[in-house]
Every structure is written in C-alpha cells, then in structure tokens.
Design a protein around this motif. Structure first.
Motif, PDB file in Angstrom:
ATOM      1  N   TYR A  92       0.836  -1.205   0.000  1.00 61.37           N
ATOM      2  CA  TYR A  92       0.000   0.000   0.000  1.00 61.37           C
ATOM      3  C   TYR A  92       0.873   1.259   0.000  1.00 61.37           C
ATOM      4  N   ALA A  93       1.892   1.272   0.870  1.00 59.86           N
ATOM      5  CA  ALA A  93       2.744   2.448   0.995  1.00 59.86           C
ATOM      6  C   ALA A  93       3.608   2.650  -0.244  1.00 59.86           C
ATOM      7  N   LEU A  94       4.098   1.558  -0.843  1.00 57.93           N
ATOM      8  CA  LEU A  94       4.914   1.672  -2.052  1.00 57.93           C
ATOM      9  C   LEU A  94       4.101   2.251  -3.209  1.00 57.93           C
ATOM     10  N   VAL A  95       2.851   1.788  -3.358  1.00 59.91           N
ATOM     11  CA  VAL A  95       2.006   2.307  -4.431  1.00 59.91           C
ATOM     12  C   VAL A  95       1.678   3.770  -4.172  1.00 59.91           C
ATOM     13  N   HIS A 117       4.852  10.474  -8.997  1.00 59.03           N
ATOM     14  CA  HIS A 117       4.356  10.870 -10.318  1.00 59.03           C
ATOM     15  C   HIS A 117       3.780  12.293 -10.260  1.00 59.03           C
ATOM     16  N   ALA A 118       3.143  12.610  -9.128  1.00 60.55           N
ATOM     17  CA  ALA A 118       2.559  13.940  -8.987  1.00 60.55           C
ATOM     18  C   ALA A 118       3.624  15.018  -8.865  1.00 60.55           C
ATOM     19  N   LEU A 119       4.797  14.641  -8.411  1.00 58.18           N
ATOM     20  CA  LEU A 119       5.900  15.593  -8.287  1.00 58.18           C
ATOM     21  C   LEU A 119       6.733  15.671  -9.562  1.00 58.18           C
ATOM     22  N   GLY A 120       6.265  14.925 -10.575  1.00 57.64           N
ATOM     23  CA  GLY A 120       6.992  14.975 -11.841  1.00 57.64           C
ATOM     24  C   GLY A 120       8.271  14.166 -11.816  1.00 57.64           C
ATOM     25  N   GLN A 121       8.284  13.061 -11.070  1.00 54.86           N
ATOM     26  CA  GLN A 121       9.447  12.169 -11.016  1.00 54.86           C
ATOM     27  C   GLN A 121       8.999  10.775 -11.439  1.00 54.86           C
ATOM     28  N   PRO A 122       8.698  10.610 -12.734  1.00 58.31           N
ATOM     29  CA  PRO A 122       8.078   9.369 -13.203  1.00 58.31           C
ATOM     30  C   PRO A 122       8.955   8.136 -13.035  1.00 58.31           C
ATOM     31  N   ARG A 123      10.284   8.286 -13.149  1.00 62.05           N
ATOM     32  CA  ARG A 123      11.139   7.088 -13.013  1.00 62.05           C
ATOM     33  C   ARG A 123      11.040   6.521 -11.602  1.00 62.05           C
ATOM     34  N   LEU A 124      11.113   7.405 -10.597  1.00 62.88           N
ATOM     35  CA  LEU A 124      10.971   6.940  -9.218  1.00 62.88           C
ATOM     36  C   LEU A 124       9.556   6.398  -8.980  1.00 62.88           C
ATOM     37  N   ALA A 125       8.571   7.013  -9.642  1.00 59.72           N
ATOM     38  CA  ALA A 125       7.193   6.548  -9.501  1.00 59.72           C
ATOM     39  C   ALA A 125       7.050   5.134 -10.036  1.00 59.72           C
ATOM     40  N   VAL A 126       7.636   4.872 -11.206  1.00 64.99           N
ATOM     41  CA  VAL A 126       7.553   3.539 -11.811  1.00 64.99           C
ATOM     42  C   VAL A 126       8.251   2.516 -10.921  1.00 64.99           C
ATOM     43  N   ASP A 127       9.408   2.862 -10.403  1.00 65.39           N
ATOM     44  CA  ASP A 127      10.167   1.932  -9.558  1.00 65.39           C
ATOM     45  C   ASP A 127       9.368   1.564  -8.299  1.00 65.39           C
ATOM     46  N   SER A 128       8.788   2.578  -7.637  1.00 69.14           N
ATOM     47  CA  SER A 128       8.059   2.313  -6.400  1.00 69.14           C
ATOM     48  C   SER A 128       6.781   1.534  -6.675  1.00 69.14           C
ATOM     49  N   ALA A 129       6.033   1.926  -7.722  1.00 65.00           N
ATOM     50  CA  ALA A 129       4.784   1.232  -8.041  1.00 65.00           C
ATOM     51  C   ALA A 129       5.048  -0.200  -8.481  1.00 65.00           C
ATOM     52  N   GLU A 137      12.356  27.945 -19.026  1.00 66.55           N
ATOM     53  CA  GLU A 137      11.946  27.280 -17.782  1.00 66.55           C
ATOM     54  C   GLU A 137      11.188  25.995 -18.089  1.00 66.55           C
ATOM     55  N   ALA A 138      10.302  26.043 -19.111  1.00 65.08           N
ATOM     56  CA  ALA A 138       9.539  24.856 -19.489  1.00 65.08           C
ATOM     57  C   ALA A 138      10.467  23.739 -19.936  1.00 65.08           C
ATOM     58  N   LEU A 139      11.509  24.118 -20.693  1.00 67.47           N
ATOM     59  CA  LEU A 139      12.476  23.113 -21.168  1.00 67.47           C
ATOM     60  C   LEU A 139      13.188  22.470 -19.996  1.00 67.47           C
ATOM     61  N   GLN A 140      13.613  23.267 -19.013  1.00 68.54           N
ATOM     62  CA  GLN A 140      14.293  22.744 -17.831  1.00 68.54           C
ATOM     63  C   GLN A 140      13.375  21.803 -17.038  1.00 68.54           C
ATOM     64  N   ALA A 141      12.115  22.194 -16.879  1.00 61.60           N
ATOM     65  CA  ALA A 141      11.171  21.358 -16.136  1.00 61.60           C
ATOM     66  C   ALA A 141      10.937  20.043 -16.855  1.00 61.60           C
ATOM     67  N   ALA A 142      10.806  20.071 -18.191  1.00 59.76           N
ATOM     68  CA  ALA A 142      10.587  18.845 -18.963  1.00 59.76           C
ATOM     69  C   ALA A 142      11.776  17.909 -18.820  1.00 59.76           C
ATOM     70  N   ARG A 143      13.005  18.464 -18.774  1.00 55.23           N
ATOM     71  CA  ARG A 143      14.203  17.617 -18.609  1.00 55.23           C
ATOM     72  C   ARG A 143      14.223  16.978 -17.218  1.00 55.23           C
ATOM     73  N   GLU A 144      13.774  17.759 -16.201  1.00 61.23           N
ATOM     74  CA  GLU A 144      13.726  17.198 -14.846  1.00 61.23           C
ATOM     75  C   GLU A 144      12.737  16.028 -14.781  1.00 61.23           C
ATOM     76  N   VAL A 145      11.629  16.195 -15.454  1.00 65.33           N
ATOM     77  CA  VAL A 145      10.608  15.142 -15.452  1.00 65.33           C
ATOM     78  C   VAL A 145      11.088  13.946 -16.264  1.00 65.33           C
ATOM     79  N   GLY A 146      11.817  14.220 -17.327  1.00 65.31           N
ATOM     80  CA  GLY A 146      12.256  13.140 -18.205  1.00 65.31           C
ATOM     81  C   GLY A 146      11.270  12.868 -19.320  1.00 65.31           C
ATOM     82  N   ASN A 147      10.419  13.845 -19.589  1.00 68.91           N
ATOM     83  CA  ASN A 147       9.432  13.680 -20.651  1.00 68.91           C
ATOM     84  C   ASN A 147      10.026  14.235 -21.941  1.00 68.91           C
ATOM     85  N   LEU A 148      10.502  13.345 -22.814  1.00 69.23           N
ATOM     86  CA  LEU A 148      11.198  13.763 -24.020  1.00 69.23           C
ATOM     87  C   LEU A 148      10.292  14.522 -24.977  1.00 69.23           C
TER      88      LEU A 148
END
Length: 786
Positions: free
Chosen positions: A549-552, A559-571, A766-777
């Motif tokens: 429950y806690a991992l999901v 994912h809500a913080l824009g860190q999809p890789r960590l989100a995928v790993d935890s889920a 700024e948008a470009l920097q945020a997209a790179r942080e998220v990892g959304n190509l």
C-alpha cells in the motif's frame, strides 16, 4: 317533571300523610283504584275535573287548594333540582395559531365521511386539547343537542368509563335517578343519547379500554385527545406533529411581538412545540427587562433550556408535561428512553436495539411502546423506518441519564456504528459501493459522533481506544465521504492512539492513509514523506500488505511531483508484493499509478497498456471507483497520443462512475476530458468548483491549464495568459514539475501571441528545464522547438 307528574306526586304525598292506601283513598273518593294509580304515576295527561274534585274532597281539600299545593311543591322541588348542562365546551385559546392543514383535514372528514369517532393524538405539549376545542367550537352547530367536555385524566388517574358515562347522563337529565350497576349506567348512557345530535369531547384519554364503552349511538360524535396511539372501531385518527417554522414564529408573536428578530431561532430551539413556544412568548412578555436576543441565548444552552421553559407551579411547564408521559412508562422503558439521548440524529431499529442490548424482537416491542406514548417520532415504514427524539424530549431524557449509564450507552452506540463502518467498507470493496455509501451518508452524523466519543475516552477505556484507532482503516468509504482534511484529522488521532499502545503495524497503516489524504489535497511532498515513514514501520514489522500500500502510494506521490522514473520503480515494487499476496485491489491501483507515471514520462503507449490491464481487475472486483480511476488514466493517455474521441468516451464513462459512487475528485478530473465545444466552459468551471470544494490543488492547477489552452484556441490571449500564470503558481506551490512544464509552455505561447518575446523566451527556457527534470522527451522537444 311535567305538570301531570307534579300533581300525581303531590296527591301521593298527601295520601301518605293521611295514612291511606290507594285502595282506601279510591273507595273514599268514589273513583276506580286503577284511575287513582294512573293519576299518581302522572300517566294521565288531563284527569276529569270531577274526578280531581272527588279526590280533593276525600283528602279534606277543595280542588283549587289541591292545585295550589301541587304548584307550590313543584316550584320548591324545581329550586332544588340542577338544570341540564349541555353546553360545556371551554373556550379555545385566544392565541391559537396555525394547524390550517389539520383543520382542513378534519373538516374534510366531517363533510365527506361523517365519522362517529375522531381522535387527535400526540406528545405532551403538542396542542391536542387546543385544536380539539377549536374544532368542537366550529362544529357545535352540527350538534345542537349538546356539546359535552370531560377530562378523562388518562395520564394521571384515569377515570372509569362508568364515571364518564354518568357525567354525560347527569348533564343531560340531572333529575334522573342514578343507575346502580355498570350495565344500568351503560344502558342509560345509550338511551340518553339515542336520537340526539351531541358532541362529546373526551380530553386526555388513557386507552382503548377506557373509550370502548363510551362509543355513542349514531348521530353523535366522540372527539378524543390522547398522549397514546390506539385503535377504535370507526375511528379517524389525526396525529399532531410540531408546528412549522413560520407557524411557530406566529405563535410566539401573539404573546411577544417584539421578539420577531429572533423568532426563527426561538422556533428552532422550541422544536415547534406549542407549549414551549407559548412559554417562551410568555417569558418575553412578562420580562420587559429581558431582550429577545438574551433570552434566545439562554435557550440555546442545552443544559438550561428546559429550565427556561418551565412555568409556575400552578400551570406547569415543558418538563412537567414530559414527566407525565414519562411516568406512564415502567422503569425499564424509562431507562430505555433515557438511553436514546445518546443518538444525535435519527436512527433505525437495529441501532436502538443495540444501545438497549436487546434482541431485535425485544427492541421492536420497546419502540412500539415509546411510539404509542408519543415519546418517539418516526419517518418511513418497514426496514426504512427511522426514529428520533424531539430535541426537547432528548434534553429531558439526557437529564435523567446517570453519568455511568451515559458513558456505557455512548460506548455501545460507538461500537455499533464503527463496527458498521468496517462492514460497509468491506461491502463497498466487494462491489456494493453505491449501497454501502448510501448507508454511510445516512449514518454519517452517528459515525462522526462515535469516533469523537472514542477519541475522548481512549485514555481510560481500552475498547474505545481500539475502536477509534481502527476506524480510519475503513479507508475506501472514508476517502469517498470525508474531506481529506477531516480524514487526516481522524487518522492522526488514531495514529496517536496506536503509537501510545505501541501498535506499530496499525501506526504504519495509518500513516499511509494520511499520505493518500495529503495526495488528494495536492500536497505530494507531505505524502512522500509520510509514505517513507509508513514503509519504515511496515518493513520493521514485516507487514507486507502495508508495504504494498505504501509503495504504491509513494509511487503516486512521485508521479505527482513529476518524477516518473521513481514513480515507476516504487509502483513496480508495490505491484510485485500485491501480486504475491493476491491483493487484487492493490495490484489494480499499482497498475493505475504506473499508467500515470508513464503518461507523465511521455510514454503514453505504455500508459495505455497499464491502464487497460487495471480495468479487468477492477471490474472483476466490482470496484467502480477503481474502474473509474483506470478509465481516467486511460483517457488522458489516449488524449496524449492523439485519440480525442476515445479519450472523451473514457472520460465520460469515468464521469458517470464517479457521480454514481460520489467520488468528487475523479469527477473533477473526468470533467477535463469529457467536454465538447458546447459544454467545455461549463465543465471546466465545475471542475474548478470541485477542486476548491475538496481542496485538491493539482486538480485546480490542471483546470487552469485547460482553460488557458481553450482560451488560446479561441484567440482570447489575455485570458489564456492569466490562466496559465495561475497554473504555474499552483505547480510551484505543489511541487508538480510535470504540471509546471506544461503550464510554462502554455504561458510561453500566450506571451508569443502578445508579442512579448522576451518573456516568451524566458518562460520557454523554464519549461524546457522542467521537462528535462521530469524526463518527458516529448514535452522537452516541444518546449525546445517553441
């Protein structure tokens, strides 16, 4: 007596005085013995003058002396004989107010059905007698031969039917010799009323047994009032309810016109009870030094309200009125009534039986008793029946509840409702969400009161502590029915109890619940922190379900913080544990989180796959909320890969399910997907309204982003810029870098359209920097191209 009877009685008296028998007087007067017998009995309307002269002569009198003495005796006897009393109705209250519906209903019954028995019943102080007197006065012309009134004293020392019948007999024929047996009284009662058109108002009746013998012959009407509910042959029964608010205010105004400013408040505090309203008006009229607002403040104090509604010892008050009905109960039913004071709202039969610690059958019998005495109000019938104490009756009952009994009854009340909450949570997760949530809605006031009581008593009562600490475990239904802030408060209170009892497993589970509530508020940073604490406890206790429950939940926060890789790993970790435990609901939730994470990362194809995998599991479980979440994730992923029609279809399906289950958060997000050109403004406005209602900052930010896009497409560039700015602010506040990336792109495009190229370039950087942080190509490429 008629004149012939007076004359015959006088002749008989004179004969007795002279010591003569009928035979001797007849012989002496020279008349037949049968003739003398008829004259003495008054059965001869016009005796012959010569006959009367002969009788007078035999008695030593002249004829004129005989008549004079008879008239004098008649006059003397008339002075000693009471006159008939056939118009006995007391005057109705001069300030009688309201009851227009009831008066119309009674009049319609009289006009159409001509009932022989009408009963007005209700609780003490409800105005039964006042209404009956008014009705009797209005109907008196229909019953010209008499209108009789008698207080049957049914609530104190009930009058016997024989006493009541004698009252009517003597009222009509006061000179009639009193019958000596009950059967003679009943025969005389019927005989006296036969052929008459009389109204008999029997006030304050005790029971069916008291009234059965009083049923009058045809042509008469028996009008009854009673604190009890009972059936009689031919009875038309009218129950009285409290007055409506405006009627209540009007009644107070008849005594205290200056109290109009607080009339509505006084009407509510008096519960529409005419006795209480009259006493409140009288108090204000008799105390010119007491302002209406001051008196209303005194009444608002539950502990002193009944005292404020007491009258003089002679006239009594609300407490005195209730005490009469209370005294009609036996001791066990009195205690049962008092125990119901722990219910803050209406309740069902099962809850009452639980608090009384009785079987369903025994509880039903007690409810029947309290209903019969009008100490319990009700709505509905059968299994849907709901019961409640009038507010003033509840205060009366609570004042008679010993402290230890109140604590015990409150604990049993809490046990019943918090156990019900867990049952409803399980049922909702097993496919009966709508039915379970309907019960939660109906019992919510009780559920909240039960939890609050257990929290207050947790330090001194182990069962209360256990009930309070486990209540938030009903997370499925609570998520749908509690505002996230209230759910956080519940879980934090329960977590303190769990921590004090060193229940690390429960503590960890509660921290995970608090994390999901913070996520609902859009506070993903707090959610992430709490998930980590919950995981530490779950791992330490080898609590695998809580780990999953806690991992999901942690994946959802990432994912809500824009860190999809960590989100995928935890889920993914949570999904693996859920599949090992065959925790299908958690597995479907993990797939939903994976879908969102991949969507944020720009891998919408993978997002579609994960969302589609979650849907069969949710449908097999019958979990419509989980199904709606999966449809929502699928809809946004399809939108991203350019399939707007399929996206809108899934958004519409998610919206329908969200509304069916009452999930406002899913409803808000679904509104972002399901609109068309004609309804998009309305739906985005509603999404914003929902975001504000439930406090979801991320939903609010996404709604502003969609508004910015819509306005840009319409050429309303300035509005588009303003909405994009709002979305960027919310993204910064919540730490949602994925939202920040998309909102900054929208802001940059609006700046371009306004020819503010300097701002456009800075914003798109700024948008470009945020997209790179998220990892959304994809998002990174779009920002770079712009």
């Amino acid at each position: 007596m008629n004149p012939s009877e007076w004359l015959g009685a006088h002749i008989r008296t004179l004969r007795y005085r002279r010591g003569l028998t009928q035979a001797q007087l007849a012989y002496k007067a020279g008349v037949g013995e049968k003739t003398l017998k008829r004259i003495e009995a008054g059965r001869t309307d016009a005796p012959r003058p010569e006959t009367l002269g002969a009788i007078a002569g035999a008695l030593g009198l002249r004829s004129e002396e005989l008549f004079a003495e008879a008239e004098a005796a008649a006059a003397a006897e008339a002075l000693q004989t009471p006159l008939p009393a056939v118009h006995q109705l007391p005057r109705p209250p001069l300030n009688f107010t309201g009851r227009l519906r009831e008066l119309a209903e009674l009049q319609a019954q009289l006009d159409r059905h001509n009932p022989s028995v009408v009963g007005i019943h209700g609780m003490g102080g409800i105005g039964k007698t006042a209404l009956a007197l008014l009705v009797a006065e209005r109907w008196s012309e229909r019953f010209p031969d008499g209108q009789f009134y008698l207080d049957l004293q049914g609530a104190t020392s009930p009058m016997t039917p024989t006493e009541a019948m004698l009252h009517v007999i003597r009222s009509i024929d006061p000179a009639r010799p009193a019958p000596t047996t009950e059967s003679e009284v009943a025969a005389a009662y019927r005989s006296t009323l036969r052929g008459e058109r009389a109204l008999l108002l029997m006030d304050n009746a005790a029971s069916r047994e008291q009234l059965d013998p009083l049923l009058p012959p045809e042509g008469c009407l028996l009008l009854i009032t009673s604190r009890q509910r009972f059936a009689l042959p031919g009875l038309y029964s009218l129950p009285l309810s409290p007055l409506q608010s405006q009627e209540s205010q009007d009644l107070i105004g008849t005594l205290a016109p200056h109290a109009k400013s607080v009339g509505e408040q006084l009407a509510t505090l008096c519960g529409g009870l005419p006795l209480a309203l009259s006493l409140a008006g009288r108090a204000l009229a008799e105390r010119p030094d007491l302002s209406p607002s001051e008196y209303a403040s005194r009444l608002a104090d539950d502990h002193g309200r009944l005292r404020q509604l007491d009258a003089t010892d002679a006239s009594g008050g609300v407490q005195a009125s209730f005490a009469i009905s209370y005294g009609m109960l036996d001791r066990t039913d009195q205690r049962g009534l008092c125990a119901l004071a722990v219910f803050p709202k209406d309740f069902d039969r099962a809850a009452a039986a639980a608090v009384w610690q009785l079987s369903d059958e025994q509880g039903d019998a007690r409810i029947g008793t309290l209903l019969r005495f009008h100490l319990l109000e009700w709505d509905g019938a059968g299994e849907a029946a709901r019961y409640r104490l009038h507010d003033l009756v509840r205060l009366f009952a609570d004042a008679r509840l010993a402290d230890e009994d109140r604590l015990l009854s409150s604990l049993i009340h809490a046990r019943h409702y918090l156990t019900l909450l867990q049952h409803l949570n399980r049922a909702a997760q097993s496919g009966a969400a709508e039915e379970s949530l309907a019960v939660v809605d109906r019992e919510w006031v009780h559920l909240r009161a039960a939890f609050e009581h257990c929290c207050r008593q947790a330090h001194s009562d182990a069962e209360a502590a256990d009930l309070a600490s486990r209540a938030p475990d009903a997370a499925f239904v609570l998520r749908l029915r509690q505002h996230p802030r209230e759910r956080i408060a519940w879980c934090e209170a329960a977590a303190r109890i769990a921590e004090s009892r060193q229940d690390r497993r429960l503590h960890g589970r509660l921290l995970a619940h608090i994390a999901t509530a913070h996520q609902q508020l859009g506070d993903s940073r707090s959610a992430l922190r709490l998930c980590s604490l919950a995981l530490d406890l779950a791992v330490g206790e080898d609590d695998r379900p809580t780990q999953a429950y806690a991992l999901v939940a942690r994946g959802d926060a990432y994912h809500a913080l824009g860190q999809p890789r960590l989100a995928v790993d935890s889920a993914d970790q949570g999904l693996a544990i859920a599949q090992q435990l065959q925790a299908h609901s958690e597995a479907a939730t993990a797939l939903k989180v994976l879908a969102w994470a991949h969507h944020v990362a720009g891998d919408s194809g993978r997002a579609v796959q994960c969302a589609e995998q979650s849907l069969p599991i949710a449908r097999a479980l019958g979990d419509r909320v989980l199904e709606a979440m999966g449809l929502l994730a699928l809809g946004f992923a399809l939108q991203a890969i350019g399939q707007p029609q399929r996206s809108a279809k899934h958004g519409t399906d998610a919206l329908w399910l969200a509304r069916a289950t009452g999930d406002r958060r899913i409803e808000g997000y679904a509104l972002l997907l399901s609109g068309d050109r004609q309804t998009v403004d309305e739906q985005l406005a509603l999404a914003l309204e929902i975001a504000h209602e439930i406090g979801d900052r991320r939903l609010e930010g996404n709604a502003y982003l969609y508004l910015s896009i819509i306005h840009r497409q319409r050429g309303a560039t300035r509005a588009s810029l303003e909405h994009a700015e709002r979305a960027v602010e919310i993204a910064d506040e919540t730490g949602d870098r994925a939202l920040a990336s998309r909102a900054l792109v929208a802001l940059g495009m609006a700046a371009v359209a306004l020819h503010d190229l300097t701002r456009a370039i800075a914003t798109l950087d700024e948008a470009l920097q945020a997209a790179r942080e998220v990892g959304n190509l994809k998002q990174e490429a779009a920002a770079e191209w712009l």
